[in-house]
Motif scaffolding. Structure first.
Motif, PDB file in Angstrom:
ATOM      1  N   VAL A 114      22.278  63.455  82.330  1.00  0.00           N
ATOM      2  CA  VAL A 114      22.979  62.248  81.900  1.00  0.00           C
ATOM      3  C   VAL A 114      24.324  62.207  82.607  1.00  0.00           C
ATOM      4  O   VAL A 114      25.075  63.191  82.589  1.00  0.00           O
ATOM      5  CB  VAL A 114      23.181  62.227  80.370  1.00  0.00           C
ATOM      6  N   VAL A 115      24.611  61.075  83.262  1.00  0.00           N
ATOM      7  CA  VAL A 115      25.884  60.872  83.953  1.00  0.00           C
ATOM      8  C   VAL A 115      26.464  59.541  83.482  1.00  0.00           C
ATOM      9  O   VAL A 115      25.735  58.676  82.997  1.00  0.00           O
ATOM     10  CB  VAL A 115      25.716  60.879  85.490  1.00  0.00           C
ATOM     11  N   PRO A 116      27.774  59.351  83.644  1.00  0.00           N
ATOM     12  CA  PRO A 116      28.360  58.052  83.287  1.00  0.00           C
ATOM     13  C   PRO A 116      27.783  56.940  84.156  1.00  0.00           C
ATOM     14  O   PRO A 116      27.492  57.157  85.335  1.00  0.00           O
ATOM     15  CB  PRO A 116      29.857  58.234  83.581  1.00  0.00           C
ATOM     16  N   ASP A 117      27.616  55.772  83.578  1.00  0.00           N
ATOM     17  CA  ASP A 117      27.158  54.592  84.316  1.00  0.00           C
ATOM     18  C   ASP A 117      28.400  53.780  84.651  1.00  0.00           C
ATOM     19  O   ASP A 117      28.880  52.994  83.839  1.00  0.00           O
ATOM     20  CB  ASP A 117      26.180  53.794  83.453  1.00  0.00           C
ATOM     21  N   THR A 118      28.950  54.015  85.840  1.00  0.00           N
ATOM     22  CA  THR A 118      30.179  53.349  86.252  1.00  0.00           C
ATOM     23  C   THR A 118      29.933  52.500  87.497  1.00  0.00           C
ATOM     24  O   THR A 118      28.975  52.734  88.230  1.00  0.00           O
ATOM     25  CB  THR A 118      31.281  54.380  86.591  1.00  0.00           C
ATOM     26  N   ALA A 119      30.830  51.557  87.731  1.00  0.00           N
ATOM     27  CA  ALA A 119      30.723  50.710  88.915  1.00  0.00           C
ATOM     28  C   ALA A 119      30.913  51.532  90.192  1.00  0.00           C
ATOM     29  O   ALA A 119      30.298  51.248  91.214  1.00  0.00           O
ATOM     30  CB  ALA A 119      31.774  49.598  88.853  1.00  0.00           C
ATOM     31  N   GLU A 120      31.736  52.595  90.131  1.00  0.00           N
ATOM     32  CA  GLU A 120      32.022  53.403  91.315  1.00  0.00           C
ATOM     33  C   GLU A 120      30.897  54.382  91.659  1.00  0.00           C
ATOM     34  O   GLU A 120      30.748  54.783  92.806  1.00  0.00           O
ATOM     35  CB  GLU A 120      33.311  54.218  91.120  1.00  0.00           C
ATOM     36  N   GLY A 121      30.133  54.807  90.657  1.00  0.00           N
ATOM     37  CA  GLY A 121      29.093  55.811  90.884  1.00  0.00           C
ATOM     38  C   GLY A 121      27.911  55.245  91.651  1.00  0.00           C
ATOM     39  O   GLY A 121      27.270  54.304  91.205  1.00  0.00           O
TER      40      GLY A 121
END
Length: 163
Positions: free
Chosen positions: A119-126
């Protein structure tokens, strides 16, 4: 004495403090399900979800570290998030001794297979997720920490996230 007991009871009954959000994206996550067979790892699914993502491990200064982890990277290859994990792709097995005086050892078991989740953050940068793993000792039964990782971790899989 009775006053102390009632004071303790009132403290115990207080409601827990509410967690505060640090950003609007703080509960957006990407659940990645992988399968492995031997040393081959592949992505089975990618799913957006709402959950609290654990705090990131160090995103700098870990180049020579041993172990297993997943990284979320930006388009410019900057590490945005890193989560250290127990190696879900272990290709060895514990062997218990025949006598109590001997230590437990590990032996290669290259035919192992299974499924694990990151599980990883769902970010615009990723934009990408990278899996890194150390190689275990490969010759004969091994004991102690040497059995877990002999070399710094190296990239075993890199994939672009679907947006």
């Amino acid at each position: 004495m009775a006053a102390r007991k009632s004071a303790r009871k009132s403290k115990a009954r207080k409601a827990p403090a509410k967690a505060s959000k640090t950003s609007p994206e703080s509960n957006k996550a990407m659940r990645l399900t992988f399968s492995y067979e031997g040393n081959d790892v592949k992505l089975l699914s990618q799913q957006r979800t709402e959950m609290i993502v654990p705090t990131s491990d160090a995103t700098k200064g870990y180049g020579r570290h041993k172990g297993f982890w997943a990284e979320l990277r930006s388009g410019s290859d900057k590490t945005l998030y890193r989560t250290v994990m127990h190696n879900p792709t272990k290709n060895d097995a514990e062997v218990f001794p025949g006598t109590p005086n001997e230590g437990i050892s590990r032996v290669p078991a290259p035919k192992r297979k299974g499924v694990f989740v990151v599980v990883v953050p769902d970010t615009a940068e990723g934009e990408e997720v990278i899996l890194c793993r150390s190689k275990p000792a490969t010759k004969g039964p091994t004991k102690g920490l040497r059995a877990l990782a002999t070399e710094p971790a190296e990239e075993i899989l890199r994939l672009k996230l679907k947006k």
